[in-house]
Design a protein around this motif. Sequence first.
Motif, PDB file in Angstrom:
ATOM      1  N   GLU A 371       0.834  -1.202   0.000  1.00  0.00           N
ATOM      2  CA  GLU A 371       0.000   0.000   0.000  1.00  0.00           C
ATOM      3  C   GLU A 371       0.869   1.253   0.000  1.00  0.00           C
ATOM      4  O   GLU A 371       1.889   1.321   0.707  1.00  0.00           O
ATOM      5  CB  GLU A 371      -0.903   0.013   1.238  1.00  0.00           C
ATOM      6  CG  GLU A 371      -1.832  -1.194   1.310  1.00  0.00           C
ATOM      7  CD  GLU A 371      -2.563  -1.301   2.637  1.00  0.00           C
ATOM      8  OE1 GLU A 371      -3.539  -2.072   2.704  1.00  0.00           O
ATOM      9  OE2 GLU A 371      -2.161  -0.611   3.610  1.00  0.00           O
ATOM     10  N   VAL A 372       0.457   2.233  -0.774  1.00  0.00           N
ATOM     11  CA  VAL A 372       1.164   3.507  -0.835  1.00  0.00           C
ATOM     12  C   VAL A 372       0.716   4.370   0.342  1.00  0.00           C
ATOM     13  O   VAL A 372      -0.474   4.650   0.505  1.00  0.00           O
ATOM     14  CB  VAL A 372       0.886   4.231  -2.167  1.00  0.00           C
ATOM     15  CG1 VAL A 372       1.570   5.601  -2.185  1.00  0.00           C
ATOM     16  CG2 VAL A 372       1.360   3.380  -3.343  1.00  0.00           C
ATOM     17  N   VAL A 373       1.665   4.799   1.159  1.00  0.00           N
ATOM     18  CA  VAL A 373       1.368   5.642   2.314  1.00  0.00           C
ATOM     19  C   VAL A 373       1.396   7.118   1.924  1.00  0.00           C
ATOM     20  O   VAL A 373       0.530   7.899   2.327  1.00  0.00           O
ATOM     21  CB  VAL A 373       2.373   5.365   3.453  1.00  0.00           C
ATOM     22  CG1 VAL A 373       2.156   6.336   4.617  1.00  0.00           C
ATOM     23  CG2 VAL A 373       2.249   3.924   3.930  1.00  0.00           C
ATOM     24  N   ASP A 374       2.405   7.507   1.145  1.00  0.00           N
ATOM     25  CA  ASP A 374       2.525   8.900   0.706  1.00  0.00           C
ATOM     26  C   ASP A 374       2.571   8.935  -0.817  1.00  0.00           C
ATOM     27  O   ASP A 374       3.633   8.763  -1.419  1.00  0.00           O
ATOM     28  CB  ASP A 374       3.788   9.534   1.286  1.00  0.00           C
ATOM     29  CG  ASP A 374       3.949  10.991   0.864  1.00  0.00           C
ATOM     30  OD1 ASP A 374       3.073  11.502   0.128  1.00  0.00           O
ATOM     31  OD2 ASP A 374       4.955  11.616   1.251  1.00  0.00           O
ATOM     32  N   PRO A 375       1.432   9.170  -1.471  1.00  0.00           N
ATOM     33  CA  PRO A 375       1.410   9.166  -2.939  1.00  0.00           C
ATOM     34  C   PRO A 375       2.050  10.403  -3.559  1.00  0.00           C
ATOM     35  O   PRO A 375       2.230  10.455  -4.781  1.00  0.00           O
ATOM     36  CB  PRO A 375      -0.088   9.111  -3.266  1.00  0.00           C
ATOM     37  CG  PRO A 375      -0.741   9.762  -2.089  1.00  0.00           C
ATOM     38  CD  PRO A 375       0.099   9.397  -0.896  1.00  0.00           C
ATOM     39  N   ASN A 376       2.403  11.392  -2.746  1.00  0.00           N
ATOM     40  CA  ASN A 376       2.938  12.644  -3.275  1.00  0.00           C
ATOM     41  C   ASN A 376       4.464  12.685  -3.309  1.00  0.00           C
ATOM     42  O   ASN A 376       5.045  13.625  -3.846  1.00  0.00           O
ATOM     43  CB  ASN A 376       2.421  13.823  -2.440  1.00  0.00           C
ATOM     44  CG  ASN A 376       0.912  13.952  -2.510  1.00  0.00           C
ATOM     45  OD1 ASN A 376       0.327  13.857  -3.591  1.00  0.00           O
ATOM     46  ND2 ASN A 376       0.276  14.138  -1.361  1.00  0.00           N
ATOM     47  N   HIS A 377       5.102  11.688  -2.730  1.00  0.00           N
ATOM     48  CA  HIS A 377       6.563  11.666  -2.741  1.00  0.00           C
ATOM     49  C   HIS A 377       7.058  11.253  -4.129  1.00  0.00           C
ATOM     50  O   HIS A 377       6.428  10.428  -4.796  1.00  0.00           O
ATOM     51  CB  HIS A 377       7.087  10.689  -1.683  1.00  0.00           C
ATOM     52  CG  HIS A 377       8.548  10.839  -1.402  1.00  0.00           C
ATOM     53  ND1 HIS A 377       9.522  10.292  -2.208  1.00  0.00           N
ATOM     54  CD2 HIS A 377       9.200  11.486  -0.397  1.00  0.00           C
ATOM     55  CE1 HIS A 377      10.714  10.590  -1.711  1.00  0.00           C
ATOM     56  NE2 HIS A 377      10.546  11.313  -0.609  1.00  0.00           N
ATOM     57  N   PRO A 378       8.176  11.801  -4.601  1.00  0.00           N
ATOM     58  CA  PRO A 378       8.683  11.424  -5.935  1.00  0.00           C
ATOM     59  C   PRO A 378       8.917   9.923  -6.110  1.00  0.00           C
ATOM     60  O   PRO A 378       8.775   9.402  -7.219  1.00  0.00           O
ATOM     61  CB  PRO A 378       9.997  12.199  -6.033  1.00  0.00           C
ATOM     62  CG  PRO A 378       9.791  13.398  -5.174  1.00  0.00           C
ATOM     63  CD  PRO A 378       8.955  12.919  -4.022  1.00  0.00           C
ATOM     64  N   VAL A 379       9.261   9.207  -5.045  1.00  0.00           N
ATOM     65  CA  VAL A 379       9.503   7.767  -5.175  1.00  0.00           C
ATOM     66  C   VAL A 379       8.212   7.011  -5.467  1.00  0.00           C
ATOM     67  O   VAL A 379       8.215   6.006  -6.192  1.00  0.00           O
ATOM     68  CB  VAL A 379      10.180   7.213  -3.902  1.00  0.00           C
ATOM     69  CG1 VAL A 379      10.252   5.684  -3.940  1.00  0.00           C
ATOM     70  CG2 VAL A 379      11.584   7.795  -3.752  1.00  0.00           C
ATOM     71  N   THR A 380       7.095   7.468  -4.923  1.00  0.00           N
ATOM     72  CA  THR A 380       5.818   6.759  -5.109  1.00  0.00           C
ATOM     73  C   THR A 380       4.947   7.398  -6.183  1.00  0.00           C
ATOM     74  O   THR A 380       3.810   6.966  -6.387  1.00  0.00           O
ATOM     75  CB  THR A 380       5.042   6.727  -3.782  1.00  0.00           C
ATOM     76  OG1 THR A 380       4.965   8.054  -3.255  1.00  0.00           O
ATOM     77  CG2 THR A 380       5.726   5.817  -2.781  1.00  0.00           C
TER      78      THR A 380
END
Length: 462
Positions: A371-380
């Motif tokens: 699951e994606v926790v932080d969708p706003n980070h460049p890695v995700t």
Amino acid sequence: MTPWIALAAALALPHHEEISPGVHAAGYADKHRDANSGWIATADGTLLIDLPRGIPVPEYLALVEKSTGKRARKLILTQPESADQAMLAELKMRGVERTTTAGGVQYLPFPGGAAVFHSRSKTLFGGPFVVHGPRKGLAKADTASLAATLRKLEELAPAHVVPGFGTWGGLPVLTRHRKFVEELRRQVSYFVCQDKPHADLLKEIAMPAEYQAWMPYDNPQPDEIEHVYRELTVPSAPFSGRAPSPGDGKTHALVLIGDLPHEPGHLEEGLRPVFEATGVEAHFTVDIRALNAENLAKVQLLVILRDGLMRPNITWMTPAQERAIVEFVEGGKAFLNLHNSMGLYPAGGPYLNLVGGRYIGHGPLERFRVEVVDPNHPVTRGVKDFFAADEQHTPPYDEKKVHLLLRNRSDDGKAVAAAGWAYEPGKGRLCHLANGHTRDALHHPMNQLLMRNAVNWCLRRE
């Protein structure tokens, strides 16, 4: 052509076939290294590909002209040899000029020689790179470069393949040879990454029959196995004896992979597309000794996908290696820490303190949700929740130090743990991604995207 020349040519060239209209291949005996040559009828004459063996030039040219109705005018050599100078001089005297260009033909230079591709018939003359049967020259080859060249040639999807040595056929000729080279490297790599005694090397290598053509004569020979071992160990590793130049304008990565539970072949196969997509020159190594300050100074990115244990009970990472990694990252470089690369390393040491978490085990190999926790980070960025068939690692992590990006969740919801994080230690950047044990996990589109994003973020490209 006089009858006696025609008869002499036929006797001297018994292995001749028109493999496509106007495209010919000729093969020679063991005393001539099972070599091949060929020729192609073009609009302005016949183009020779490589040199004949065991047949005088006049007879060869006569046979070529008879088969196409056109005189030989040009010659492409895929691998010039000093011993061929007399034959080249005679061909020139008889009006045949060396070239690298001809209508409808692509001359494909690679390190160590060239290949030739005839577009209309989709015929590949593989030159020194392609062997189908006898083992020729592998003990002197750069096998990593050879495997890369063979992959490039496969992209042409040739219908006909004339190897430099051995029998010709279709695309499987090329694919088999590439798999042979990769399998030999994989087996030796797996041996090296387990730090087994060198004395056991030869008895550990066994080539599967599916990668052989003239079995058992094309089994890898002891000198070839030893050569690959030298390629994969220091001092040749990790740069194949050619260290990156500071001014070459490329981004280089030292990529340490492989341990007993994680054979390096499928790891490299899963990671290679990430580096190709991000334009990073990856220097894969399975020799733990290659991880040192001197080599790190030559790259911008460190990637590790292996644990810290040499079975049965040796923790291999030295204090000097720990210091080198910490100084590399905190000094402004990038570190992508994958899957089990927190597992079984020196407890409480600088390395694990840098990574920001520690390994405490995993559940069974099964499917679970990521699951994606932080969708706003460049890695995700662009990554959606997905499920992976993998080992669900459950590492404790330093919540005050790192930024959580992903979590994994078992089907019953009882096991929920961090699956990825990132932060900036000192002047550098570090990202940990927990998945990557299986082919399924490594090649999953979302995981491939995560790794590409992580490489770019760690290198400050976002």
